[in-house]
Design a protein around this motif. Structure first.
Motif: not given
Length: 355
Positions: A117-126
């Motif tokens: 979902r877009p809210d879960l994918a937002e900001g993923v940077d690991l």
């Protein structure tokens, strides 16, 4: 300005296609930044194995030692067992050259559809830091009673204090440059010797850095990386656990086709090796539709390692720009472009940006 010698191993399948893409981009980019790469092209592959009985010649490692880096396309082909291609090329290079860090950045890029979902994918940077030289992928073991009802196989994991300390130090140093958080994958509730040892040494080592270190059991961590991937900063794993988590995380980002990796000797004593994660993909080889982004992003990592920071930055910006537009993305990530069109778009972006 950077001047380096790089060994290019296209390998098998789409490895040759994405290697051509990377070299075409660099041929345009490096003159604009004043950097230079002298290429040594090597035909080491499963095709060579089938004709000559070995993926690389006897003096292959000595030849690579003369270079500053290795850029690899992909290795593997039907008819050659995976353990033959892996142990005939990749693992000897990683271990002879003390490439004890496998580094895999993970980002949800703008324009690339994620299965989350877009809210879960937002900001993923690991960043996944995988121990790359020992652990579960040891050569110690064998078979007993072959061909009998009691036939057995034994595989010994090897965790050394030196090996765990140095990968934990590397992870901590990277975490200090980022958001200061490490989660270390473990399974100390079920694997009673190696994993508690791993936990102890990681905790002792990272305590000397300005980072927060926590531990998660691998099964729970795999679930949480899907449910809450944006929570994570640096993920530290043993050879096996890091391998599994990095492919899982690439899937979270929409496609393994864009995932890069680096096999690094942090001391600089030996050449480091850079390769996309996607493999040789025999099912699409030769069709001109392979996604070159995993290779191009791996090339960014190589340029950073070689000290060509401006070239690396320009190329990463161009990758991000092409991913935003379906017309310059390949079909595996919701686009309409083929390999050549993506390559041309990246060249166009770096040319404009450098000017």
């Amino acid at each position: 300005m950077t001047s380096a010698r790089v060994a290019a191993i296209p390998g098998d399948g789409i490895g040759t296609e994405v290697m051509d893409s990377a070299k075409a981009v660099l041929a345009r980019l490096l003159p604009l930044t004043g950097d230079n790469i002298a290429w040594t092209d090597l035909d080491w592959s499963c095709e060579r194995y089938l004709t000559e009985g070995a993926l690389m010649p006897d003096d292959g490692l000595g030849l690579l030692r003369e270079h500053d880096a290795v850029l690899l396309g992909a290795v593997g082909w039907p008819g050659v067992p995976d353990h033959v291609s892996l142990w005939g090329l990749l693992i000897p290079i990683r271990r002879m050259f003390q490439q004890y860090v496998n580094l895999r950045p993970v980002r949800v890029m703008e324009g690339v559809p994620s299965p989350l979902r877009p809210d879960l994918a937002e900001g993923v940077d690991l960043l996944i830091v995988r121990e790359n030289s020992e652990g579960e992928y040891s050569e110690i073991g064998g078979r007993f009673g072959a061909g009998t009802p009691v036939e057995s196989a034994f595989q010994q994991s090897v965790f050394t204090r030196t090996g765990v300390e140095r990968i934990a130090r590397f992870a901590a140093e990277r975490a200090e440059r980022r958001r200061g958080r490490i989660v270390a994958a473990t399974k100390s509730n079920g694997i009673i010797h190696t994993m508690p040892f791993w936990d102890e040494v990681v905790a002792e080592t990272t305590a000397h850095y300005s980072v927060e270190t926590t531990f998660e059991h691998i099964d729970a961590l795999a679930a949480k990386l899907v449910l809450h991937p944006a929570r994570y900063d640096v993920v530290l794993g043993s050879n096996l656990f890091g391998d599994i988590l990095s492919d899982l995380a690439a899937g979270v980002c929409g496609s393994i086709g864009i995932a890069p990796s680096a096999n690094v000797d942090p001391t600089g004593t030996y050449p480091s090796m850079f390769e996309p994660v996607h493999g040789s993909a025999p099912d699409i080889a030769g069709r001109g539709i392979a996604n070159p982004v995993g290779m191009l992003w791996s090339t960014v990592m190589m340029l950073e390692h070689l000290g060509a920071a401006r070239a690396a930055g320009l190329l990463m910006e161009a990758i991000a720009e092409t991913l935003r537009d379906p017309a310059t993305r390949t079909a595996d990530i919701g686009g309409t472009a083929d390999t050549a069109a993506v390559t041309d778009a990246v060249i166009s972006h770096v040319t404009r940006s450098a000017a």
